[in-house]
Design an enzyme around this catalytic site. Sequence first.
Site, short mmCIF file in Angstrom:
data_model
loop_
_atom_site.label_atom_id
_atom_site.label_comp_id
_atom_site.label_asym_id
_atom_site.label_seq_id
_atom_site.Cartn_x
_atom_site.Cartn_y
_atom_site.Cartn_z
N LYS A 1 3.39 -9.44 -1.71
CA LYS A 1 3.01 -8.69 -0.50
C LYS A 1 2.43 -9.62 0.57
O LYS A 1 2.66 -9.42 1.76
CB LYS A 1 2.02 -7.58 -0.86
CG LYS A 1 2.66 -6.46 -1.69
CD LYS A 1 3.81 -5.80 -0.96
CE LYS A 1 4.46 -4.67 -1.73
NZ LYS A 1 5.55 -4.02 -0.98
N TYR B 1 2.20 -9.29 -7.74
CA TYR B 1 2.34 -8.25 -6.70
C TYR B 1 1.64 -8.71 -5.42
O TYR B 1 2.22 -8.63 -4.33
CB TYR B 1 1.72 -6.94 -7.21
CG TYR B 1 1.88 -5.76 -6.26
CD1 TYR B 1 3.10 -5.11 -6.14
CD2 TYR B 1 0.82 -5.30 -5.49
CE1 TYR B 1 3.27 -4.02 -5.27
CE2 TYR B 1 0.96 -4.22 -4.62
CZ TYR B 1 2.18 -3.59 -4.53
OH TYR B 1 2.33 -2.52 -3.65
N ILE C 1 -2.02 5.14 -2.02
CA ILE C 1 -1.15 6.26 -1.61
C ILE C 1 -0.65 6.98 -2.86
O ILE C 1 -0.22 6.33 -3.83
CB ILE C 1 0.07 5.74 -0.79
CG1 ILE C 1 -0.36 4.77 0.32
CG2 ILE C 1 0.88 6.93 -0.24
CD1 ILE C 1 -1.13 5.38 1.46
N ASN D 1 11.11 -1.05 2.60
CA ASN D 1 10.09 -0.30 1.84
C ASN D 1 10.18 -0.52 0.33
O ASN D 1 9.17 -0.49 -0.36
CB ASN D 1 10.24 1.20 2.15
CG ASN D 1 9.44 2.06 1.20
OD1 ASN D 1 8.23 2.16 1.31
ND2 ASN D 1 10.12 2.66 0.21
N GLY E 1 14.60 1.75 -0.78
CA GLY E 1 13.68 2.40 -1.74
C GLY E 1 13.25 3.77 -1.26
O GLY E 1 12.05 4.08 -1.26
N SER E 2 14.23 4.61 -0.88
CA SER E 2 13.85 5.89 -0.28
C SER E 2 14.26 7.09 -1.13
O SER E 2 14.41 8.19 -0.63
CB SER E 2 14.45 6.00 1.13
OG SER E 2 15.79 5.55 1.15
N THR E 3 14.44 6.87 -2.44
CA THR E 3 14.76 8.01 -3.30
C THR E 3 13.52 8.84 -3.62
O THR E 3 13.62 9.98 -4.06
CB THR E 3 15.40 7.55 -4.63
OG1 THR E 3 14.54 6.57 -5.23
CG2 THR E 3 16.77 6.92 -4.39
N ARG E 4 12.35 8.25 -3.42
CA ARG E 4 11.10 8.99 -3.70
C ARG E 4 9.94 8.30 -2.99
O ARG E 4 10.14 7.28 -2.31
CB ARG E 4 10.83 9.09 -5.21
CG ARG E 4 10.89 7.77 -5.92
CD ARG E 4 11.03 7.99 -7.44
NE ARG E 4 11.66 6.84 -8.07
CZ ARG E 4 11.04 5.72 -8.41
NH1 ARG E 4 9.75 5.61 -8.19
NH2 ARG E 4 11.69 4.72 -8.97
N SER F 1 1.19 -4.10 1.84
CA SER F 1 0.16 -3.43 1.04
C SER F 1 -1.19 -4.08 1.37
O SER F 1 -1.23 -5.22 1.86
CB SER F 1 0.45 -3.65 -0.45
OG SER F 1 -0.67 -3.31 -1.23
#
Length: 262
Positions: free
Chosen positions: A170, A166, A199, A93, A10-13, A153
């Site tokens: 987590k 969610y 964040i 991530n 999940g590191s495109t953004r 989280s």
Amino acid sequence: MKEKVALITGSTRGIGKAIALMMANMGFKIIINGASTNKLSGDYKSELEDIYGELFEEFFLFIQADISKAEDRSKIVKKIKDKYNRIDVLVNNAGIAPPIRKDILEASVESFEKLIKINLQGPYFLTRDIANWMITLKDEILNYQPYIVNISSVSSFASSPDRGEYCISKAGITMMTKLYAHRLAEFDIPVFEIQPGIIKTGMTEPVQEKYTNLIKEGITPLKQWGLPKDVAKAVKAIVSGLMPYSTGDIIHIDGGFHLKRF
Ligand SMILES: NC(=O)c1ccc[n+]([C@@H]2O[C@H](COP(=O)([O-])OP(=O)(O)OC[C@H]3O[C@@H](n4cnc5c(N)ncnc54)[C@H](OP(=O)(O)O)[C@@H]3O)[C@@H](O)[C@H]2O)c1
């Protein structure tokens, strides 16, 4: 550092991108992953070219893969083996928020299953596969020191009944961290958990006004938004080996949100 390889799911953004850039700056070869696109934005590519220079093609690999799918997880491992034949760091991530927040009394099975598959089942089994590979690399690479970092989280412990799925996903990551830290200790593979608070990313954009007001009212002792790079700095501390006698620890990047106050 030159040979070391890091996979950041999940590191495109967002947070994943900040971690990827941080690790690229540290000299890691990085694997960038996302499910919805098969290439990087022009800006992202330029940032990596600035960091790596002419080594760009060699030091970076993009893998489009949905971590909730077993075949995609296998594709990730195969592609890394084909290109680098080693893995030093796994950062779990990738994650999503529920597309629609819904009171737990009206919870939807579809949303529950989707969140659990992406946020928990995906990282759980990707970690199994990467950890087994890391164990074999221990015998093959001199001075090999791998790390696993899970991004959970504050929702691991803070209840939000309008997005129960969610919170449960987590909380599962928190137990997963303990389980893998315990199991992998005999192989000297430390496993850490980072618990981000509020964040500023695309994930929190739809609730930006609400969260800005909560921050003003003092929901976090430090009255400011967290930034993706704040999380990336914690990853840097871990993979730099600054906590050599620790595993299974939770690092709070939340402006003090986790403090019980009186
Ligand atoms: N932002 C916060 O306040 C906050 C707070 C606590 C914890 N976190 C956690 O931090 C992590 C990153 O959050 P973020 O705020 O940076 O989110 P974001 O900006 O929405 O980015 C999420 C990333 O995950 C990828 N992704 C989503 N589903 C995927 C899948 N099935 N397979 C592979 N990649 C997938 C996305 O790429 P594609 O869209 O292309 O799939 C994107 O690169 C998440 O686990 C989140 O739960 C965030």
